[in-house]
Design a protein around this motif. Structure first.
Motif, PDB file in Angstrom:
ATOM      1  N   UNK A  77      -9.080  -2.984  10.988  1.00 44.68           N
ATOM      2  CA  UNK A  77      -8.376  -3.820  10.019  1.00 44.68           C
ATOM      3  C   UNK A  77      -9.291  -4.713   9.194  1.00 44.68           C
ATOM      4  N   UNK A  78     -10.598  -4.533   9.349  1.00 42.72           N
ATOM      5  CA  UNK A  78     -11.604  -5.149   8.486  1.00 42.72           C
ATOM      6  C   UNK A  78     -12.679  -4.102   8.224  1.00 42.72           C
TER       7      UNK A  78
ATOM      8  N   UNK B  89      11.613  15.268  13.218  1.00 41.80           N
ATOM      9  CA  UNK B  89      10.665  15.823  12.254  1.00 41.80           C
ATOM     10  C   UNK B  89       9.717  16.812  12.924  1.00 41.80           C
ATOM     11  N   UNK B  90       9.236  17.757  12.131  1.00 46.96           N
ATOM     12  CA  UNK B  90       8.284  18.731  12.658  1.00 46.96           C
ATOM     13  C   UNK B  90       6.978  18.053  13.077  1.00 46.96           C
ATOM     14  N   UNK B  91       6.581  17.035  12.321  1.00 50.81           N
ATOM     15  CA  UNK B  91       5.396  16.246  12.658  1.00 50.81           C
ATOM     16  C   UNK B  91       5.862  14.862  13.084  1.00 50.81           C
ATOM     17  N   UNK B  92       5.451  14.438  14.257  1.00 46.67           N
ATOM     18  CA  UNK B  92       5.936  13.168  14.802  1.00 46.67           C
ATOM     19  C   UNK B  92       4.812  12.171  15.037  1.00 46.67           C
ATOM     20  N   UNK B  93       3.710  12.357  14.342  1.00 49.38           N
ATOM     21  CA  UNK B  93       2.563  11.454  14.498  1.00 49.38           C
ATOM     22  C   UNK B  93       1.915  11.218  13.138  1.00 49.38           C
ATOM     23  N   UNK B  94       1.097  10.182  13.072  1.00 49.31           N
ATOM     24  CA  UNK B  94       0.392   9.841  11.835  1.00 49.31           C
ATOM     25  C   UNK B  94      -0.751   8.897  12.182  1.00 49.31           C
ATOM     26  N   UNK B  95      -1.534   8.550  11.176  1.00 46.63           N
ATOM     27  CA  UNK B  95      -2.581   7.543  11.341  1.00 46.63           C
ATOM     28  C   UNK B  95      -2.080   6.247  10.699  1.00 46.63           C
ATOM     29  N   UNK B  96      -1.399   5.445  11.502  1.00 46.97           N
ATOM     30  CA  UNK B  96      -0.859   4.176  11.022  1.00 46.97           C
ATOM     31  C   UNK B  96      -1.889   3.059  11.177  1.00 46.97           C
ATOM     32  N   UNK B  97      -1.779   2.028  10.343  1.00 44.45           N
ATOM     33  CA  UNK B  97      -2.537   0.797  10.549  1.00 44.45           C
ATOM     34  C   UNK B  97      -2.012   0.140  11.823  1.00 44.45           C
ATOM     35  N   UNK B  98      -2.906  -0.281  12.709  1.00 44.07           N
ATOM     36  CA  UNK B  98      -2.511  -0.819  14.002  1.00 44.07           C
ATOM     37  C   UNK B  98      -2.422  -2.358  13.973  1.00 44.07           C
ATOM     38  N   UNK B  99      -1.549  -2.875  14.809  1.00 44.26           N
ATOM     39  CA  UNK B  99      -1.435  -4.329  15.011  1.00 44.26           C
ATOM     40  C   UNK B  99      -1.277  -5.090  13.699  1.00 44.26           C
ATOM     41  N   UNK B 100      -0.434  -4.538  12.822  1.00 47.68           N
ATOM     42  CA  UNK B 100      -0.247  -5.171  11.520  1.00 47.68           C
ATOM     43  C   UNK B 100       1.051  -5.972  11.493  1.00 47.68           C
TER      44      UNK B 100
ATOM     45  N   UNK C 172      -4.592  -7.702   0.806  1.00 49.58           N
ATOM     46  CA  UNK C 172      -5.417  -8.068   1.960  1.00 49.58           C
ATOM     47  C   UNK C 172      -6.860  -7.602   1.792  1.00 49.58           C
ATOM     48  N   UNK C 173      -7.051  -6.346   1.389  1.00 46.75           N
ATOM     49  CA  UNK C 173      -8.428  -5.845   1.261  1.00 46.75           C
ATOM     50  C   UNK C 173      -9.138  -6.480   0.063  1.00 46.75           C
ATOM     51  N   UNK C 174      -8.393  -6.814  -0.974  1.00 44.09           N
ATOM     52  CA  UNK C 174      -8.992  -7.499  -2.122  1.00 44.09           C
ATOM     53  C   UNK C 174      -9.500  -8.877  -1.719  1.00 44.09           C
ATOM     54  N   UNK C 175      -8.710  -9.562  -0.896  1.00 51.34           N
ATOM     55  CA  UNK C 175      -9.128 -10.885  -0.422  1.00 51.34           C
ATOM     56  C   UNK C 175     -10.384 -10.787   0.441  1.00 51.34           C
ATOM     57  N   UNK C 176     -10.444  -9.761   1.308  1.00 53.82           N
ATOM     58  CA  UNK C 176     -11.646  -9.593   2.130  1.00 53.82           C
ATOM     59  C   UNK C 176     -12.862  -9.277   1.264  1.00 53.82           C
ATOM     60  N   UNK C 177     -12.680  -8.387   0.289  1.00 53.49           N
ATOM     61  CA  UNK C 177     -13.796  -8.024  -0.589  1.00 53.49           C
ATOM     62  C   UNK C 177     -14.266  -9.214  -1.418  1.00 53.49           C
ATOM     63  N   UNK C 178     -13.330 -10.002  -1.926  1.00 54.18           N
ATOM     64  CA  UNK C 178     -13.696 -11.181  -2.707  1.00 54.18           C
ATOM     65  C   UNK C 178     -14.469 -12.185  -1.857  1.00 54.18           C
TER      66      UNK C 178
ATOM     67  N   UNK D  34      -3.135   2.712   4.519  1.00 54.11           N
ATOM     68  CA  UNK D  34      -4.133   1.649   4.501  1.00 54.11           C
ATOM     69  C   UNK D  34      -4.700   1.438   3.116  1.00 54.11           C
ATOM     70  N   UNK D  35      -5.878   0.825   3.067  1.00 56.39           N
ATOM     71  CA  UNK D  35      -6.476   0.463   1.783  1.00 56.39           C
ATOM     72  C   UNK D  35      -7.939   0.111   1.954  1.00 56.39           C
ATOM     73  N   UNK D  36      -8.645   0.147   0.838  1.00 58.49           N
ATOM     74  CA  UNK D  36      -9.996  -0.411   0.767  1.00 58.49           C
ATOM     75  C   UNK D  36     -10.218  -0.955  -0.632  1.00 58.49           C
TER      76      UNK D  36
END
Length: 418
Positions: free
Chosen positions: A20-21, A47-58, A81-87, A237-239
């Motif tokens: 998350x950082x 659903x046929x697919x029941x998993x994903x790559x979620x952001x954790x502990x958000x 959030x990512x803009x604030x971290x980058x700034x 997510x984001x960057x």
């Protein structure tokens, strides 16, 4: 002819399925951690697919007050959030820069898909009473992310969203790069965000037969270049990056992560969703980026490939790399960090640009995890950095991103030198 200005990276922010950082993201990339797990955002049992790559502990309330959070779709929250971290990472003092020459260009392939879905569900389940959330449209539209970032920091320069499916984040970076090197701005906040892990996102990609259905082992489902790959894993997510004109960064004593030296774009002009079978668009975009950077192809050390873990996509990109680089292809490290993060769609190019920059900083190539069997269609002499990170000298790194519709983008970062 106008002398193009140099462009450097002075700040990074990341919010990903494996960190998350930006610091946590890199630590887990280098360790080969998988971000895939059963879906928690909704009941995916049917659903046929029941998993994903979620952001954790958000928890949005860790970042926004309740009233503010309700006005934003998740993709916009991620962007903020990512803009604030980058700034913060960049050390930019808003009081000391010309905000008329500071802009925000952001990528998102879809925008507020979850907000759109939820409002339609509420409408249909509510007896067709035409009662909508007053923030429905602002939550949904893709361009709201850079709009709100510019409002927060008072940046009055160029401000828009790029939408080119999975190439969106890289397109945003290329557009920012061009404004800066042409002398039309001093600073950009750029990157991408996506939050499509919802019923519409999973269901839509399932209908396309694009997603892995390895429900018994989600953590091994994203397996680019593996013999048993069966589709991509949806991520979110984001960057964000702070790009600056070099003299502007130098004048304020900024730390510099890397230099952005080139960008390329191309189209497959082939098929709505399938890549060109011989990788023609991928070949052209890498050539365009190398030519734009003014380097020889033998200077490239590492390619962070699009590598989604689909049968056709992985093969066409590998063919393109061999075609472009010839014998030098065997000297390259190639890896797909989507094996860990899943596919973040319009945000993929942003988090993978960050991965390239951090690889240069740390002189380490993150791995392509989950490899268990060789596919004879791939040249066995290519180094896909399977399963374990590799230390090596990295002076030049390339990031490839390709999108539905045949959109191809490629950017090149270089180790910074005065």
């Amino acid at each position: 002819m106008q002398q193009l200005k140099r462009v450097v990276v002075t700040g990074i922010g990341a919010l990903t399925p494996i960190g998350n950082t930006s610091e946590d993201y890199w630590n887990n990339l280098s360790k080969g951690v998988s971000g895939a797990a059963p879906i928690t955002r909704f009941d995916a049992e049917k659903f046929k697919t029941r998993f994903a790559c979620e952001v954790k502990n958000y928890d949005p309330l860790d970042h926004f007050d309740r009233k503010e959070a309700r006005k934003m779709d998740l993709f916009t929250q991620f962007a903020q959030i990512v803009s604030a971290e980058a700034m913060a990472d960049s050390g930019l003092d808003i009081e000391k820069i010309n905000v008329d020459r500071a802009g925000v260009i952001w990528g998102s392939g879809i925008g507020g898909l979850r907000s759109l879905q939820d409002e339609v569900i509420d409408f249909t389940e509510g007896g067709h009473t035409p009662r909508f959330n007053p923030f429905f449209i602002p939550k949904m539209i893709a361009d709201i992310a850079p709009g709100l970032i510019s409002i927060k920091y008072g940046f009055r320069g160029p401000n828009f969203t790029t939408v080119s499916a999975c190439a969106s984040g890289t397109n945003a970076i290329i557009d920012s790069f061009n404004y800066l090197r042409l002398g039309m701005a001093d600073v950009f906040i750029t990157g991408g965000s996506e939050a499509a892990v919802c019923q519409a996102g999973i269901g839509g990609f399932n209908a396309l037969k694009a997603l892995s259905e390895r429900n018994d082992s989600p953590e091994t489902a994203s397996r680019p270049f593996d013999r048993e790959r069966d589709g991509f894993v949806l991520g979110e997510g984001a960057a964000g990056l702070i790009l600056e004109e070099y003299e502007h960064a130098k004048a304020r004593g900024a730390k510099i992560y890397a230099e952005l030296i080139g960008g390329g774009m191309s189209a497959d002009a082939h098929h709505m969703t399938a890549p060109h079978p011989e990788g023609l668009g991928a070949k052209n975009v890498m050539i365009n980026a190398i030519n734009d950077a003014g380097i020889d192809k033998t200077e490239v050390d590492y390619i962070n490939v699009h590598g989604t873990s689909t049968p056709l996509g992985d093969l066409s990109e590998a063919l393109a790399i061999k075609d472009v680089f010839g014998e030098h292809a065997y000297n390259l490290n190639i890896s797909s960090t989507k094996s860990m993060t899943g596919h973040l769609l319009g945000a993929a190019g942003a988090i993978e640009a960050a991965a390239c920059i951090l690889a240069i900083q740390n002189q380490m190539v993150p791995p392509t995890i989950n490899h268990s069997g060789d596919d004879e269609k791939f040249d066995a002499k290519l180094n896909f950095t399977f399963n374990k990170a590799q230390e090596r000298e990295i002076n030049v790194a390339v990031s490839n991103t390709f999108g539905f519709g045949g959109h191809n983008t490629s950017i090149i970062f270089k180790k910074f030198e005065e």
